[in-house]
Design a protein around this motif. Structure first.
Motif, PDB file in Angstrom:
ATOM      1  N   THR A 292      42.177  41.534  29.050  1.00 10.60           N
ATOM      2  CA  THR A 292      43.157  41.581  29.502  1.00 10.60           C
ATOM      3  C   THR A 292      44.549  42.297  29.555  1.00 10.60           C
ATOM      4  OG1 THR A 292      43.862  39.025  28.201  1.00 10.60           O
ATOM      5  CG2 THR A 292      43.030  38.918  30.335  1.00 10.60           C
ATOM      6  N   ILE A 308      36.591  52.690  30.851  1.00 13.33           N
ATOM      7  CA  ILE A 308      38.080  52.035  30.942  1.00 13.33           C
ATOM      8  C   ILE A 308      38.113  51.238  32.632  1.00 13.33           C
ATOM      9  CG2 ILE A 308      40.009  53.539  31.440  1.00 13.33           C
ATOM     10  CD1 ILE A 308      41.799  52.088  29.550  1.00 13.33           C
ATOM     11  N   GLY A 309      37.208  51.937  33.798  1.00 15.48           N
ATOM     12  CA  GLY A 309      37.830  51.648  35.379  1.00 15.48           C
ATOM     13  C   GLY A 309      37.241  50.507  34.557  1.00 15.48           C
ATOM     14  N   LEU A 311      37.368  47.118  33.062  1.00 21.20           N
ATOM     15  CA  LEU A 311      38.041  46.091  32.948  1.00 21.20           C
ATOM     16  C   LEU A 311      38.263  45.575  33.933  1.00 21.20           C
ATOM     17  CD1 LEU A 311      39.591  47.520  29.221  1.00 21.20           C
ATOM     18  CD2 LEU A 311      37.293  47.023  30.193  1.00 21.20           C
ATOM     19  N   LYS A 312      37.972  44.812  35.470  1.00 24.23           N
ATOM     20  CA  LYS A 312      38.337  43.873  36.154  1.00 24.23           C
ATOM     21  C   LYS A 312      39.305  43.388  35.887  1.00 24.23           C
ATOM     22  CE  LYS A 312      35.435  46.723  38.729  1.00 24.23           C
ATOM     23  NZ  LYS A 312      35.599  48.222  39.566  1.00 24.23           N
ATOM     24  N   LEU A 314      41.597  43.445  33.524  1.00 25.97           N
ATOM     25  CA  LEU A 314      42.914  43.797  31.954  1.00 25.97           C
ATOM     26  C   LEU A 314      44.927  43.749  32.815  1.00 25.97           C
ATOM     27  CD1 LEU A 314      43.491  45.584  29.354  1.00 25.97           C
ATOM     28  CD2 LEU A 314      42.890  47.695  31.266  1.00 25.97           C
ATOM     29  N   LEU A 317      48.442  47.442  30.014  1.00 24.82           N
ATOM     30  CA  LEU A 317      47.792  48.091  28.958  1.00 24.82           C
ATOM     31  C   LEU A 317      48.722  49.207  28.464  1.00 24.82           C
ATOM     32  CD1 LEU A 317      45.458  50.617  28.262  1.00 24.82           C
ATOM     33  CD2 LEU A 317      45.849  51.395  30.640  1.00 24.82           C
ATOM     34  N   ILE A 331      41.139  54.827  36.340  1.00 21.56           N
ATOM     35  CA  ILE A 331      42.150  53.751  36.107  1.00 21.56           C
ATOM     36  C   ILE A 331      42.211  52.806  36.948  1.00 21.56           C
ATOM     37  CG2 ILE A 331      43.486  55.322  36.576  1.00 21.56           C
ATOM     38  CD1 ILE A 331      43.477  53.643  33.483  1.00 21.56           C
ATOM     39  N   CYS A 334      41.026  49.296  37.574  1.00 23.66           N
ATOM     40  CA  CYS A 334      41.330  48.511  36.718  1.00 23.66           C
ATOM     41  C   CYS A 334      42.325  47.516  38.205  1.00 23.66           C
ATOM     42  CB  CYS A 334      41.898  48.913  35.513  1.00 23.66           C
ATOM     43  SG  CYS A 334      41.563  49.759  34.049  1.00 23.66           S
ATOM     44  N   SER A 335      41.602  46.298  38.422  1.00 22.56           N
ATOM     45  CA  SER A 335      42.902  45.870  39.526  1.00 22.56           C
ATOM     46  C   SER A 335      43.301  44.939  39.636  1.00 22.56           C
ATOM     47  CB  SER A 335      40.894  45.618  40.506  1.00 22.56           C
ATOM     48  OG  SER A 335      39.937  44.004  40.099  1.00 22.56           O
ATOM     49  N   LEU A 337      45.514  45.474  37.001  1.00 24.67           N
ATOM     50  CA  LEU A 337      46.301  45.842  36.077  1.00 24.67           C
ATOM     51  C   LEU A 337      47.847  45.553  36.728  1.00 24.67           C
ATOM     52  CD1 LEU A 337      46.596  47.422  33.625  1.00 24.67           C
ATOM     53  CD2 LEU A 337      46.737  49.440  34.998  1.00 24.67           C
ATOM     54  N   ALA A 357      44.809  50.270  42.356  1.00 20.52           N
ATOM     55  CA  ALA A 357      45.344  49.208  41.369  1.00 20.52           C
ATOM     56  C   ALA A 357      46.454  48.472  42.017  1.00 20.52           C
ATOM     57  CB  ALA A 357      44.751  49.527  39.799  1.00 20.52           C
TER      58      ALA A 357
END
Length: 524
Positions: A292, A308-309, A311-312, A314, A317, A331, A334-335, A337, A357
């Motif tokens: 996270t 890195i995409g 990391l749902k 996250l 960052l 990127i 990262c939904s 983010l 995102a």
């Protein structure tokens, strides 16, 4: 008609007395009348200096709080407290712990933190029921060699001491769940630390560690590991064995890479690797599905892995102050983010896929080299978009423009295109042409060009012009020095010219330096 109550009934059954923050200079006599029933006595945050002998007749005590006083001596009569379970004498002036404390067999929680102690007596390890021991900030140099005898210890806090090594017997604390060794003088860890199979929280921050033993990876129950502010150059591949780890803090070290095994930490939620020497992140980082918060500030990253995409989850960052040249289009995956910071990098564009995102609310791209922003960002519900440190508001008014190279529609505003980030130039601008900056720049034979070409943050560029025609297509606002600064510049230039003329061994560079100084003097 009232009947007289017998005196023995006047002595009420009192189990708890709370006299905290009462500015007491001595223990009140009234307390002693409840010696047969008193179980909890709290005298914290007073001005007590001595404990009278009568005090140790309160043999029913189970909890005693004496923290934040001025007590210097714990009398040997403390052995009378055979039923004592909790003892807090932190932040006093206690110089030593009597050996007789070993008679307090029922003691489970003890706090001696913040006293001028230098050692713990060997007899202390006879308290086999002890579960929580805090001896922070007491200048402790050595742990008792037989500390392993405290077999029921669950929490051991040794923060802010001067420990240089750990005894091997520490590995015998098989029930230990919390170990705090932060801010000591440790240069290495024993391999036997891997035997602490019940450990959940381990703090080793603020020491001098150069490596982490591979055996640490055997602690399958470890949840939090803090090794920040050390001298680590790498993390062992065995770190992947910490399958329960949720928090990994390795800030302020000399680590140049993260092991591939990081991808095995499926429960990892917080990863902080800021202020290191990272040149890249492994693709396996995408397997940390629970991540996270990822903090990569102040490293040497030139790119982020495409994985890195994945990391749902996250949420935060931070990649500030790296050397990022581009961002992967993945990127946008990262939904979750919410905060994305890439301040002070070398980015020339932001991928339009970032708009995927949808939870993104804060985007900081100041200090880069962006010429425009993708039009797709208008679909986001941004609350703050930072293009410059000195913005007057978190969101600016944008206009739609057309990229002359690709022909696509883009967003622009008064702060775009951004100026190339140049540490030397920004330093000169921050100093407003002050004397120190002037002397440094003339010595490097670059001041003249910098002064001529220095521009304000705001400028307008004709997209059809070539780089060679910048002067024709650019409206420049010269940075005007204050008159006092002009005088300082003149004096600095003249002094430098005189000093260099007087120096021995002048070579052909002499004429160039004089010309630079003359041009400054003439312009002033």
């Amino acid at each position: 008609m009232f009947n007289c109550i017998p005196l023995w009934r006047c002595n009420r059954h009192v189990e708890t007395i709370d006299k905290r923050h009462c500015s007491l200079l001595y223990v009140p006599d009234e307390i002693f009348r409840y010696g047969r029933s008193l179980e909890e006595l709290l005298l914290d945050a007073n001005q007590l200096r001595d404990l009278p002998k009568q005090f140790f007749q309160l043999v029913k005590l189970r909890k005693l709080g004496l923290s934040d006083n001025e007590i210097q001596i714990i009398p040997s009569e403390i052995a009378n407290f055979i039923q004592l379970v909790e003892l807090d004498v932190s932040r006093n002036d206690i110089l030593g712990i009597p050996d007789s404390i070993s008679h307090c067999k029922a003691l489970q929680v003890a706090d001696f933190s913040g006293n001028p102690l230098t050692k713990i007596p060997e007899s202390f390890t006879e308290l086999r029921n002890l579960t929580c021991l805090s001896i922070n900030d007491i200048s402790l140099q050595l742990l008792p060699g037989n500390i392993g005898n405290l077999s029921n210890l669950v929490s051991l806090e040794l923060r802010e001491n001067v420990l240089t090594f750990l005894p091997e017997s520490l590995s015998q604390l098989h029930k230990l769940e919390e170990l705090d060794l932060g801010n000591n003088e440790l240069y290495s860890l024993p391999q036997s630390i891997g035997h602490l199979v019940s450990l959940k929280d381990l703090w080793l921050d603020g020491n001098h560690l150069t490596e982490i033993p591979a055996e640490l990876g055997n602690i399958k129950s470890l949840l939090c590991l803090d090794v920040s502010e050390n001298k680590l150059e790498k993390l062992p591949e065995e770190m992947g064995g910490l399958v329960s780890l949720t928090d990994l803090l390795v800030s302020q070290n000399n680590i140049d890479s993260v092991p591939e095994s990081i991808g095995k930490l499926r429960k990892l939620s917080i990863l902080k690797v800021d202020q290191n020497q990272l040149a890249y992140l492994p693709e396996s980082i995408g397997n940390c599905e629970s991540l996270t918060e990822l903090v990569l500030t102040e490293n040497q990253l030139q790119s982020l892995p495409r994985s890195i995409g994945k990391l749902k989850r996250l949420f935060h960052l931070n990649c500030d102050r790296n050397q990022l040249l581009s961002l992967p289009k993945e990127i946008g995956g990262c939904s979750s983010l919410n905060v994305f910071c890439v301040r002070e990098n070398r980015l020339t564009r932001i991928p339009s896929e970032l708009s995927q995102a949808t939870e993104l609310h804060v985007l900081d791209v100041s200090g880069n080299r962006l010429t425009h922003l993708p039009l797709s960002l208008t679909t986001l519900q941004l609350k703050a978009l930072w293009l410059s440190e000195n913005q007057s508001q978190p969101l600016l008014t944008f206009q739609t423009d057309q990229d002359p190279k690709s022909g696509e529609k883009v967003l622009t505003c008064v702060l775009l295109p951004q100026q190339p980030s140049d540490d030397k130039g920004s330093d000169n601008l921050a100093r407003c042409g002050g004397m120190e900056s002037l002397v440094n720049d003339i010595a490097n034979e670059t001041w003249d060009n910098n002064a001529v070409n220095r521009t304000s943050v705001i400028h307008f560029v004709d997209g059809d012009d070539d780089d060679d025609d910048d002067d024709a297509g650019t409206l420049l606002r010269r940075a005007t020095p204050h008159p006092d600064q002009l005088k300082s510049m003149k004096r600095a230039a003249e002094n430098l010219r005189n000093d260099m003329n007087a120096a021995k061994g002048l070579d052909s560079n002499k004429n160039e330096v004089n010309n630079a100084a003359d041009s400054v003097t003439t312009s002033v």
